[in-house]
Design an enzyme around this catalytic site. Structure first.
Site, short mmCIF file in Angstrom:
data_model
loop_
_atom_site.label_atom_id
_atom_site.label_comp_id
_atom_site.label_asym_id
_atom_site.label_seq_id
_atom_site.Cartn_x
_atom_site.Cartn_y
_atom_site.Cartn_z
N THR A 105 -6.49 -3.35 -0.16
CA THR A 105 -5.34 -2.44 -0.25
C THR A 105 -5.41 -1.62 -1.53
O THR A 105 -5.97 -2.08 -2.54
CB THR A 105 -4.03 -3.26 -0.24
OG1 THR A 105 -2.97 -2.45 -0.73
CG2 THR A 105 -4.11 -4.50 -1.13
N ASP A 106 -4.79 -0.44 -1.51
CA ASP A 106 -4.73 0.36 -2.74
C ASP A 106 -3.87 -0.32 -3.81
O ASP A 106 -3.93 0.04 -4.99
CB ASP A 106 -4.20 1.77 -2.46
CG ASP A 106 -2.78 1.82 -1.90
OD1 ASP A 106 -2.23 0.74 -1.59
OD2 ASP A 106 -2.22 2.93 -1.78
P1 NAD Z 1 0.52 -8.46 8.97
O1 NAD Z 1 1.33 -9.34 8.07
O2 NAD Z 1 1.21 -7.61 9.99
O3 NAD Z 1 -0.55 -9.34 9.76
C1 NAD Z 1 -1.25 -10.39 9.17
C2 NAD Z 1 -1.80 -11.27 10.30
O4 NAD Z 1 -2.57 -12.32 9.69
C3 NAD Z 1 -0.72 -11.94 11.13
O5 NAD Z 1 -1.01 -11.80 12.51
C4 NAD Z 1 -0.79 -13.42 10.72
O6 NAD Z 1 -0.44 -14.32 11.77
C5 NAD Z 1 -2.25 -13.54 10.31
N1 NAD Z 1 -2.49 -14.64 9.36
C6 NAD Z 1 -1.77 -14.92 8.24
N2 NAD Z 1 -2.28 -16.01 7.62
C7 NAD Z 1 -3.36 -16.40 8.36
C8 NAD Z 1 -4.32 -17.44 8.21
N3 NAD Z 1 -4.25 -18.31 7.19
N4 NAD Z 1 -5.29 -17.54 9.14
C9 NAD Z 1 -5.37 -16.67 10.20
N5 NAD Z 1 -4.48 -15.69 10.39
C10 NAD Z 1 -3.49 -15.54 9.46
O7 NAD Z 1 -0.35 -7.58 7.98
P2 NAD Z 1 -0.88 -6.07 8.15
O8 NAD Z 1 0.14 -5.15 7.60
O9 NAD Z 1 -1.40 -5.88 9.51
O10 NAD Z 1 -2.09 -6.10 7.10
C11 NAD Z 1 -3.39 -6.49 7.53
C12 NAD Z 1 -4.34 -6.39 6.36
O11 NAD Z 1 -4.35 -5.05 5.86
C13 NAD Z 1 -3.94 -7.28 5.18
O12 NAD Z 1 -5.12 -7.84 4.65
C14 NAD Z 1 -3.28 -6.32 4.20
O13 NAD Z 1 -3.47 -6.77 2.89
C15 NAD Z 1 -4.06 -5.04 4.47
N6 NAD Z 1 -3.36 -3.78 4.20
C16 NAD Z 1 -2.12 -3.55 4.74
C17 NAD Z 1 -1.51 -2.31 4.54
C18 NAD Z 1 -0.17 -2.00 5.16
O14 NAD Z 1 0.40 -0.93 4.87
N7 NAD Z 1 0.37 -2.83 6.04
C19 NAD Z 1 -2.14 -1.33 3.76
C20 NAD Z 1 -3.41 -1.61 3.21
C21 NAD Z 1 -4.00 -2.83 3.46
#
Ligand code: NAD
Ligand code: TYD
Length: 339
Positions: free
Chosen positions: A125-126
């Site tokens: 992430t940023d």
């Molecule tokens: P989210 O919280 O919607 O989804 C996370 C998923 O991971 C969920 O389905 C959860 O059940 C699963 N999970 C959590 N712990 C786990 C474990 N121990 N083992 C297996 N599965 C597990 O998150 P998101 O917003 O979809 O983000 C996804 C990725 O993208 C993350 O790594 C986040 O840091 C990164 N990210 C998100 C954003 C944003 O704006 N949402 C921006 C940049 C990067």
């Protein structure tokens, strides 16, 4: 090719598995997700019966389970989305962020080292760069910006990135990392700003803005993020970091007013509430590297993307209403009890 996608029942991972299953029928996509509060198999409903798709419930930090899975499945590519992802929750209880985001990542890296893979891609992430001042619009995050995270969430993501890079340097693991700005779009869990505002405004409930609403986020439609990741795992250079963003900076207040305007709701719904602890001021990505090296360009402007997203929430009420009425209701009541 057999591709392991972790966290594929979450927001971005869920969009990514749908994109990959439909785009590459010759590849097998294995979706591994623990199904925490943020995971929802309804998100993957459209692909659940496809022959090139398989769902497995499990924990990326469970070493024995992960090693057994890698031994059996022999993955070619691993894309790690699985994470605890909400800054507010990380402020309340950081421990699960260390477990999943740091220990989970190193467990996957160890399994990749032991069983061999062609590519490990880390979704970062940023937020690992910390924040930028509000009065220096000339500053952007580049891949060379030193990491300087502010929250327990971003610190755990930064720690994970350092391990990914160390496994490349130390063991020669073929890794890439992408650092994207804030995403929005279909299947976004309603604890995050945009879906929270849409769902509350539709119910004529007050919409909470932390502090003065001047904090700036750089918004990218999740479909543009999925295309960027696909490009990086196929064409990105091993050992490299790629920033992803589309120059869509907006203050929180602008975003909220924009959504209320599209929904035809009154701005009197806005309620200023106590600021988030350590609240990052501004995020802004310089995407020059991925644009010039890999030819990526986002398709959605914020204006078209937010309209598309609001339409999706209007047409898919069952998806988010089920979430709001379940276990998550208790969190909402605790977080926003005074508004
Ligand atoms: P989210 O919280 O919607 O989804 C996370 C998923 O991971 C969920 O389905 C959860 O059940 C699963 N999970 C959590 N712990 C786990 C474990 N121990 N083992 C297996 N599965 C597990 O998150 P998101 O917003 O979809 O983000 C996804 C990725 O993208 C993350 O790594 C986040 O840091 C990164 N990210 C998100 C954003 C944003 O704006 N949402 C921006 C940049 C990067
Ligand atoms: P969020 O969607 O939690 O993403 P992140 O913290 O990863 O950027 O929050 C986006 C911005 O909106 C952030 O500056 C915090 C702010 N915010 C509010 O003002 N009110 C809210 O109820 C929420 C959840 C966030």
């Amino acid at each position: 090719m057999k591709i392991l996608v972790t966290g594929g029942a979450g927001f971005i991972g869920g969009n990514f598995v749908q994109y990959m299953v439909n785009k590459y029928p010759e590849d097998t996509i294995v979706n591994l997700d623990l199904l925490t509060y943020a995971g929802n198999l309804e998100t993957c409903k459209s692909i659940e019966n496809k022959e090139n798709y398989k769902f497995i419930q499990g924990d990326i930090a469970d070493r024995k389970f992960i090693f057994d899975l890698f031994e059996k499945e022999k993955f070619d590519i691993v894309v790690n989305f699985a994470a605890e992802s909400h800054v507010d929750r990380s402020i309340e209880s950081p421990e699960s962020f260390v477990r999943t985001n740091v220990n989970g990542t190193t467990t996957l890296l160890d399994a990749c080292n032991t069983y061999g893979i062609k590519r490990y891609h880390q979704i970062s992430t940023d937020e690992v760069y910390g924040d930028l001042p509000l009065d220096r619009l000339d500053l952007f995050f580049t891949e060379e910006t030193p990491i300087n995270p502010s929250s327990p969430y971003s610190s755990s993501k930064a720690a994970a990135d350092l391990f990914v890079l160390a496994y490349h340097r130390t063991y020669g693991l073929p890794v890439t990392i992408s650092r994207c700005s804030n995403n929005y779009g279909p299947y976004h869990f309603p604890e995050k700003l945009i879906p929270l505002i849409i769902s509350r405004a539709l119910a004529d409930k007050n919409v909470p803005i932390y502090g003065d609403g001047k904090n700036v986020r750089d918004w990218l439609h999740v479909y543009d993020h999925c295309e960027a990741i696909d490009l990086i795992i196929r064409k990105g250079k091993v050992g490299e970091i790629y920033n992803i963003g589309g120059h869509n900076e907006r203050s929180n207040l602008e975003v909220v007013k924009n959504i209320l305007g599209i929904l035809g709701k009154s701005e009197s719904l806005i309620k200023y509430v106590e600021d988030r602890k350590g609240h990052d001021l501004r995020y802004a990505i310089d995407p020059t590297k991925i644009e010039s090296e890999l030819g990526w360009k986002p398709k959605y402007s914020f204006e078209t993307g937010i309209k598309h997203t609001i339409e999706w929430y209007l047409n898919n009420e069952d998806w988010w209403k089920n979430i709001i009425s379940g276990e998550y209701k208790k969190y909402l009541e605790k977080m926003y009890k005074n508004i």
